[in-house]
Design an enzyme around this catalytic site. Structure first.
Site, PDB file in Angstrom:
ATOM      1  CB  CYS A 125      -0.893  -0.014   1.237  1.00 38.22           C
ATOM      2  SG  CYS A 125      -2.116  -1.327   1.211  1.00 38.22           S
ATOM      3  CB  ALA A 127       0.273   6.213  -3.037  1.00 39.50           C
ATOM      4  CE  LYS A 131       5.562   4.046   6.450  1.00 42.41           C
ATOM      5  NZ  LYS A 131       4.496   4.934   5.930  1.00 42.41           N
ATOM      6  CB  CYS A 247      -0.357   6.247  10.888  1.00 38.12           C
ATOM      7  SG  CYS A 247      -1.667   6.486   9.686  1.00 38.12           S
TER       8      CYS A 247
HETATM    9  C1  LIG Z   1      -1.092   4.575   4.851  1.00 38.97           C
HETATM   10  S1  LIG Z   1      -1.116   4.961   3.168  1.00 38.97           S
HETATM   11  C2  LIG Z   1       0.445   4.393   2.650  1.00 38.97           C
HETATM   12  C3  LIG Z   1       1.591   5.358   2.847  1.00 38.97           C
HETATM   13  C4  LIG Z   1       2.833   4.876   2.122  1.00 38.97           C
HETATM   14  N1  LIG Z   1       3.212   3.539   2.526  1.00 38.97           N
HETATM   15  C5  LIG Z   1       4.015   5.801   2.326  1.00 38.97           C
HETATM   16  O1  LIG Z   1       4.873   5.516   3.159  1.00 38.97           O
HETATM   17  O2  LIG Z   1       4.104   6.823   1.643  1.00 38.97           O
HETATM   18  C6  LIG Z   1      -2.146   3.704   2.574  1.00 38.97           C
HETATM   19  C7  LIG Z   1      -2.224   3.660   1.041  1.00 38.97           C
HETATM   20  O3  LIG Z   1      -2.787   2.401   0.681  1.00 38.97           O
HETATM   21  C8  LIG Z   1      -3.655   2.558  -0.403  1.00 38.97           C
HETATM   22  N2  LIG Z   1      -4.539   1.378  -0.365  1.00 38.97           N
HETATM   23  C9  LIG Z   1      -5.584   1.163   0.461  1.00 38.97           C
HETATM   24  N3  LIG Z   1      -6.106  -0.046   0.235  1.00 38.97           N
HETATM   25  C10 LIG Z   1      -5.356  -0.616  -0.737  1.00 38.97           C
HETATM   26  C11 LIG Z   1      -5.399  -1.863  -1.408  1.00 38.97           C
HETATM   27  N4  LIG Z   1      -6.338  -2.771  -1.115  1.00 38.97           N
HETATM   28  N5  LIG Z   1      -4.488  -2.119  -2.363  1.00 38.97           N
HETATM   29  C12 LIG Z   1      -3.537  -1.205  -2.672  1.00 38.97           C
HETATM   30  N6  LIG Z   1      -3.463   0.004  -2.093  1.00 38.97           N
HETATM   31  C13 LIG Z   1      -4.356   0.297  -1.140  1.00 38.97           C
HETATM   32  C14 LIG Z   1      -4.323   3.895  -0.146  1.00 38.97           C
HETATM   33  O4  LIG Z   1      -4.858   4.435  -1.320  1.00 38.97           O
HETATM   34  C15 LIG Z   1      -3.155   4.706   0.418  1.00 38.97           C
HETATM   35  O5  LIG Z   1      -2.479   5.383  -0.611  1.00 38.97           O
END
Ligand SMILES: C[S@@+](CC[C@H](N)C(=O)[O-])C[C@H]1O[C@@H](n2cnc3c(N)ncnc32)[C@H](O)[C@@H]1O
Length: 306
Positions: A125, A127, A131, A247
């Protein structure tokens, strides 16, 4: 009854919803007031120095020579706190990829993954790629890093960040939980699941959470998190490490979620995280928002596949 009345009055004083104050009062009674105060405070501007380009000390000296006051973080060896906020494009070296803006808690993730040359890594996940890019800065010789994001517009943010830092990963727009839509069947040595969550550890950055988040949403998130955990576990090679992070400061999304997973997966073992930060829980390590620390509230759990 008295506890409920106290929670309600604290909730109104701290402008937090009653349900959330009651949850924090139950789970973190000793830290309750500090958590609420920290959640209402102005967040710091935290930088991650690209240690592949220069040391933190060198970058601190550069800031000092330009008259910009900053202090090193105490938890992550790449973290710097700017004393005054400034637009990101004015931060020296930002456009050139010398640094990124990232909270100190998130800067602990790459180190927790125990990176080594040659590994295949999944960032499920991903965006906006904070990370993903830190992992690539930390270990240049990964065999592959696949970063998945289900929102197309947010996948673009990962691309932007990687371009600025001159890094590369395989980017996939997909629902990570639907393996058939993206997985080629080749196992990963490391899986990072930075799961969608209540974001109750980062309220100071997103104060609208206090108005918009509901207990019903948290219940839905629990299902999503468990589904992501269970499905992504299949992508991990035997002997590999799976890092689950959120978080959130709600134990139901964190240690209880991992407990439930471990109870139903006998090929999963809690690995533990040797560190001197956060609160050690039964199945993970929890950083809490605090007025005496710069880091966000964040949960980490490291599992090994037997
Ligand atoms: C907590 S943020 C991640 C932050 C990222 N890891 C960073 O460090 O920049 C969670 C992300 O997961 C994505 N997301 C949520 N459910 C998902 C899924 N089932 N598959 C892929 N991405 C997903 C959301 O759109 C969001 O961008």
């Amino acid at each position: 009854m008295q506890a409920n009345l106290d929670s309600a009055s604290l909730a109104s004083r701290a402008s937090h919803p009653d349900w959330l104050v009651e949850a924090v009062a139950t789970d973190w009674p000793d830290q309750l007031e500090d958590i609420l105060d920290a959640s209402n405070a102005r967040p710091p501007l935290t930088l991650r120095v690209n240690l592949a380009r220069q040391s933190r000390e060198q970058y601190l000296q550069k800031l000092s020579s330009l008259g910009i006051q900053a202090t090193p973080g105490l938890l992550a060896n790449s973290a710097i706190y700017l004393s005054e906020p400034m637009p990101v494009h004015n931060i020296p070296g930002f456009a050139e990829g010398e640094l990124s803006v990232q909270d100190e808690a998130s800067q602990l993730v790459a180190g927790t993954l125990r990176l080594e040359p040659g590994l295949q890594l999944l960032d499920a996940c991903a965006a906006p790629g904070g990370k993903t890019s830190h992992i690539l800065e930390s270990e240049h010789s990964l065999t592959r890093l696949v970063a998945i994001e289900k929102e197309k517009s947010r996948l673009f943010r990962i691309e932007e960040n990687l371009q600025r830092l001159k890094l590369a990963a395989t980017l996939v727009c997909a629902d990570a939980a639907v393996l058939a839509s993206w997985w080629d069947g080749e196992g990963f040595d490391r899986v990072l699941l930075d799961a969608p969550c209540s974001a109750t550890g980062v309220i100071r950055r997103h104060p609208d959470i206090k108005l918009l988040r509901t207990p019903e949403q948290v219940t839905e998130l629990l299902v999503t998190q468990q589904q992501l955990l269970r499905n992504l576990w299949q992508c991990l090679k035997p002997g590999g490490l799976f890092l689950y992070t959120t978080c959130s400061i709600l134990p139901e999304e964190n240690q209880a979620q991992i407990r439930q997973f471990l109870d139903s997966h006998h090929d999963a073992k809690y690995e533990g995280i040797a560190a001197d930060w956060g609160v050690e829980c039964e199945t993970g390590r929890q950083l809490l928002p605090s007025t005496s620390s710069g880091a966000d509230g964040f949960f980490f759990s490291l599992l090994r596949k037997c």
